[in-house]
Motif scaffolding. Structure first.
Motif, PDB file in Angstrom:
ATOM      1  N   GLU A 173      10.500 -31.590   3.444  1.00 58.38           N
ATOM      2  CA  GLU A 173       9.123 -31.099   3.559  1.00 58.38           C
ATOM      3  C   GLU A 173       8.880 -29.933   2.604  1.00 58.38           C
ATOM      4  OE1 GLU A 173       5.218 -30.265   4.450  1.00 58.38           O
ATOM      5  OE2 GLU A 173       6.368 -32.108   4.777  1.00 58.38           O
ATOM      6  N   ASN A 175       8.483 -31.228  -0.852  1.00 58.84           N
ATOM      7  CA  ASN A 175       7.169 -31.847  -0.956  1.00 58.84           C
ATOM      8  C   ASN A 175       6.086 -30.788  -1.157  1.00 58.84           C
ATOM      9  OD1 ASN A 175       5.412 -34.158  -0.861  1.00 58.84           O
ATOM     10  ND2 ASN A 175       4.780 -33.434   1.165  1.00 58.84           N
ATOM     11  N   ARG A 176       6.147 -29.710  -0.391  1.00 64.32           N
ATOM     12  CA  ARG A 176       5.161 -28.632  -0.528  1.00 64.32           C
ATOM     13  C   ARG A 176       5.193 -28.008  -1.924  1.00 64.32           C
ATOM     14  NH1 ARG A 176       5.135 -24.960   5.009  1.00 64.32           N
ATOM     15  NH2 ARG A 176       4.783 -26.685   6.472  1.00 64.32           N
ATOM     16  N   LEU A 177       6.391 -27.894  -2.492  1.00 63.71           N
ATOM     17  CA  LEU A 177       6.535 -27.279  -3.814  1.00 63.71           C
ATOM     18  C   LEU A 177       6.311 -28.270  -4.951  1.00 63.71           C
ATOM     19  CD1 LEU A 177       9.666 -25.015  -3.214  1.00 63.71           C
ATOM     20  CD2 LEU A 177       7.281 -24.276  -3.437  1.00 63.71           C
ATOM     21  N   GLY A 178       6.265 -29.555  -4.618  1.00 65.71           N
ATOM     22  CA  GLY A 178       6.055 -30.572  -5.645  1.00 65.71           C
ATOM     23  C   GLY A 178       7.291 -30.830  -6.488  1.00 65.71           C
ATOM     24  N   ILE A 179       8.469 -30.671  -5.881  1.00 70.49           N
ATOM     25  CA  ILE A 179       9.725 -30.920  -6.582  1.00 70.49           C
ATOM     26  C   ILE A 179      10.583 -31.861  -5.741  1.00 70.49           C
ATOM     27  CG2 ILE A 179       9.724 -28.746  -7.856  1.00 70.49           C
ATOM     28  CD1 ILE A 179      11.638 -27.577  -5.782  1.00 70.49           C
ATOM     29  N   THR A 180      11.668 -32.339  -6.316  1.00 70.29           N
ATOM     30  CA  THR A 180      12.571 -33.216  -5.578  1.00 70.29           C
ATOM     31  C   THR A 180      13.458 -32.384  -4.647  1.00 70.29           C
ATOM     32  OG1 THR A 180      14.325 -33.109  -7.233  1.00 70.29           O
ATOM     33  CG2 THR A 180      12.648 -34.847  -7.513  1.00 70.29           C
ATOM     34  N   GLN A 181      14.008 -33.033  -3.661  1.00 70.05           N
ATOM     35  CA  GLN A 181      14.909 -32.346  -2.737  1.00 70.05           C
ATOM     36  C   GLN A 181      16.157 -31.818  -3.458  1.00 70.05           C
ATOM     37  OE1 GLN A 181      15.632 -34.463   0.905  1.00 70.05           O
ATOM     38  NE2 GLN A 181      17.092 -32.949   1.641  1.00 70.05           N
ATOM     39  N   ASN A 220       5.779 -21.731 -12.258  1.00 77.48           N
ATOM     40  CA  ASN A 220       5.001 -22.889 -11.800  1.00 77.48           C
ATOM     41  C   ASN A 220       5.183 -23.162 -10.310  1.00 77.48           C
ATOM     42  OD1 ASN A 220       3.901 -23.328 -14.331  1.00 77.48           O
ATOM     43  ND2 ASN A 220       5.449 -24.809 -14.908  1.00 77.48           N
ATOM     44  N   LEU A 221       6.278 -22.724  -9.722  1.00 75.83           N
ATOM     45  CA  LEU A 221       6.506 -22.914  -8.285  1.00 75.83           C
ATOM     46  C   LEU A 221       5.796 -21.864  -7.436  1.00 75.83           C
ATOM     47  CD1 LEU A 221      10.307 -23.848  -8.203  1.00 75.83           C
ATOM     48  CD2 LEU A 221       8.329 -25.367  -7.913  1.00 75.83           C
ATOM     49  N   PRO A 229       2.378 -23.317  -5.549  1.00 68.10           N
ATOM     50  CA  PRO A 229       2.609 -24.063  -4.316  1.00 68.10           C
ATOM     51  C   PRO A 229       3.262 -23.219  -3.215  1.00 68.10           C
ATOM     52  CG  PRO A 229       3.371 -25.334  -6.213  1.00 68.10           C
ATOM     53  CD  PRO A 229       2.997 -23.973  -6.710  1.00 68.10           C
TER      54      PRO A 229
END
Length: 97
Positions: free
Chosen positions: A46, A49-55, A76-77, A80
């Protein structure tokens, strides 16, 4: 052998003041984003997902793998992660004059 004193560990291990500054900034951003993710209290899936990156990318962040992140990528992080960043430049030449 004389003992040298440094303002930060980055000053001691990096070759130039510019590289040390880059690492200090990256380290601070990683620390703050990691704290934010931990405060969310959600799964890594989750949070990623919130940060828009892969696990796996999030795992690198949470484990402090600083060399896997550029300053730009960390900036860029911050959006988010709901941070506001301001850049303050101090003119050292003007302060001396």
């Amino acid at each position: 052998m004389a003992n040298e004193r440094f303002d930060s560990v980055w000053d001691a291990i990096e070759d130039t003041p510019e590289e040390a500054m880059n690492m200090r900034l990256r380290s601070e951003l990683m620390t703050q984003i990691t704290k934010r993710v931990e405060n969310w209290g959600v799964t890594q899936k989750e949070a990623a997902n919130r940060l828009g990156i892969t696990q796996p990318r999030l795992n690198d962040l949470l484990n402090g793998r600083i060399n896997k992140f550029s300053l730009d990528a960390l900036v860029n992080l911050t959006g988010p992660a709901h941070f506001h960043i301001e850049l303050i430049l101090e003119d050292k030449e003007a302060a001396v004059a």
